[in-house]
Design an enzyme around this catalytic site. Sequence first.
Site, mmCIF file in Angstrom:
data_model
loop_
_atom_site.group_PDB
_atom_site.id
_atom_site.type_symbol
_atom_site.label_atom_id
_atom_site.label_comp_id
_atom_site.label_asym_id
_atom_site.label_seq_id
_atom_site.Cartn_x
_atom_site.Cartn_y
_atom_site.Cartn_z
ATOM 1 N N ASP A 265 0.893 -0.893 0.199
ATOM 2 C CA ASP A 265 0.073 -0.018 0.151
ATOM 3 C C ASP A 265 0.860 1.265 0.039
ATOM 4 O OD1 ASP A 265 -2.031 1.663 -0.048
ATOM 5 O OD2 ASP A 265 -3.344 0.784 1.569
HETATM 6 C C1 BGC Z 1 -4.909 3.404 -0.231
HETATM 7 C C2 BGC Z 1 -5.035 2.112 -1.140
HETATM 8 C C3 BGC Z 1 -4.856 3.009 -2.457
HETATM 9 C C4 BGC Z 1 -3.413 3.645 -2.591
HETATM 10 C C5 BGC Z 1 -3.130 4.298 -3.818
HETATM 11 C C6 BGC Z 1 -3.708 4.155 -0.265
HETATM 12 O O1 BGC Z 1 -3.998 5.196 0.743
HETATM 13 O O2 BGC Z 1 -4.868 2.719 1.126
HETATM 14 O O3 BGC Z 1 -6.201 1.511 -1.285
HETATM 15 O O4 BGC Z 1 -4.903 2.045 -3.695
HETATM 16 O O5 BGC Z 1 -3.668 4.691 -1.521
HETATM 17 O O6 BGC Z 1 -4.032 5.717 -3.998
#
Ligand code: BGC
Length: 740
Positions: A265
């Site tokens: 993540d």
């Molecule tokens: C989120 C993810 C997301 C990523 C990219 C993170 O803050 O938890 O689900 O895919 O950002 O935007």
Amino acid sequence: MIKLFKIMMTGLVLTSPVVIAQNRPIYLDDSKPIEQRVEDALSRMTLKEKVAMVHAQSKFSSAGVPRLGIPDNWMSDGPHGIRNEVLWDEWYGAGWTNDSCTAFPALTCLSATWNPQMSFLYGKSIGEEARFRNKNVLLGPGVNICRTPLNGRNFEYFGEDPYLTSEMVVPYIKGVQENGVAACVKHYALNNQEKYRGEINVNVDDRTLHEIYLPAFKAAVEQGHAWALMGSYNQYKNQHCCHNEYLLNNILKGDWKFDGVVISDWGGTHETKQAALNGLDMEFGTWTNGLNWSASNAYDNYYLAAPYLNMIQKGELSEKELDDKVRRILRLEFRTNMNRNRPFGSFGSDEHIEAGRKIIQEGAVLLKNDKNVLPLNTHSIKHLLIVGENATKKLTIGGGSSSLKVRHEISPLEGILTRAAQEKITVSYTKGYESPAVAEQDLKGAQRPEEKVINSDSLLQTAIDEARKADAVIFIGGLNKNEKQDCEGDDRLTLSLPYGQDKLIAGLAEVNPRLSVVLLTGSCVTMPWLQKVPAVLEAWYGGSAAGNGIADILFGDVNPSGKLPFTFYANLNQCSANKLGDYPGDGKNETYKEGLFVGYRYIDQKKLKPLFPFGFGLSYTTFKYGKLTADKKNLQIGDSITFHINITNTGKCAGAEVIQLYIGENKPLLVRPQKELKGFTKVYLQPGETKEASITIGKDALSYYDDQKQTWMVDSGSFQAFAGASSQDIRSNYHFEVSK
Ligand code: BGC
């Protein structure tokens, strides 16, 4: 001259393909098996090229191997639409004019359809949008279990039940991947709240882990064959989940044989050695909070960039793990970017809006309908009043990483206006309440608009005065994508509707008996006014087609058939995670003390009366259930059993009913929930029509995870199957015996 030209053409046609085929390296030859191509490409890469592949080069991309013609990888959120382009190293929108997408309904709405075909349609459609935009990884879907209704990201998930989530996620993945785009299933694992998400260490017993929190990920890998998976921010066994030895190496890649790519993540990677050794394949978003802040141009300093290269060069880490990561990334390349046969995709099309509309039609849940207030009586209603901010608010914006820049968003008010015009009904609108504005953003990190003073008393009074004069009133409210609502990064503070909506709804009910409340939320809310309001519809966040989908149901063009994918609690004490006192933990640790008893499993155990139970949803027609029968009374472990039940539409209009099959063991050796969902089917019936529904279950449906033996077990014993219209509305049951 003509003759000469012909000779030249013939020469070209004859010689060039042969020459190309002879010289084509194995990795570029798509007649060769992928694994062979992977090994060939790997053997041609330098150490630096390999390291370049395993970390981000921009906010949403990672390097391919330009020297070998292997393209970059491009990711996009997910899970409800394809996000707009952002600047290379910023969260801000890049200002493109050709990146406005279709927003599909929130995953809670999809789950509420209880229809895997809708899931496939959803996956196929969003996959087409991703493909058209040249994204080879879609960052979604999310399959974390709704453990508490306060979790700010419940709207991005499929609800509280592992079986329903598993059944719905598999077709979504298949639909996406048919386009040569990888679905990246997230957030693995135990990311069941936003509060403290970056650090919280989750303690959970092995049975609960395997029976409640892992099944959907397992189904995504083993049945959906997902090509990518995202680690979560939180910790488990005191290790961050993006480089967690037990979750990634042992379970995911060991037990489930996942051959895809594990992506961190954004900002979920914390250490080079762990990232190298514990199963992470691609590092993204380091030194960002994943939402709005970040360090600039930090890519070379990512844990899996220069520090990793140095450690390999010094012999502190071997190239073996790096090669495994690169193999997986190359496999991803061959499955997506370098698959010459993949389709081209499509974007912002009418078909995609229609797909979204169908999903709303099947996913909206009718929670109450006394005195047949719905569908709207178009003969007697001349003046319809719409009240509520969600009737006009853009609900595709906000909420964190799922925020979208959309091509169309038909608001509920627009949908109703269009449909009411056909009936010559006059529609008026008043806001009734107002929330503070969120950043009107292309994307994360945009400037916050100035706070304005909201005079809620006068908004409320105007709405009540107007409601007195109208023939019928539709209130459209709920939650929104503001912080501490349905929004990433934090959790809700209470179960109540915000911004004074409870008072407003109660006031409207007092002056107009023909009041329908339409809720657009991603989680459950309390309804202190429920006794006074004749009709309630949960219509979720509908995306581009929201308004039309809602109007279809309100006007009776479509008969609602959605069922709740999670419990609507009467209060927080009914939710085990909240009641047993461990939620949200102390910021460092949290123990899932409720164990297996999540959602309806706890409601059953404590014989509670929720506002609306898991699986609940009404229709404009009525259904009569017959007796549940089966093809066997006694079975041996390993046998399957098929249940049959007749279902009749006893009302006056066509409709669909979701028949739910729950299984319970009578005297289990280890404690088990009274009953658990193990099958369902949606049956479409004309008025007066009867159909027989059949549901087959196998060994899996009877098993529990034995934490001593670390394996799934079925014991001999007696079992019950329950067929019902919800988890609390069992219409018929069937007793059967299982022996060795
Ligand atoms: C989120 C993810 C997301 C990523 C990219 C993170 O803050 O938890 O689900 O895919 O950002 O935007």
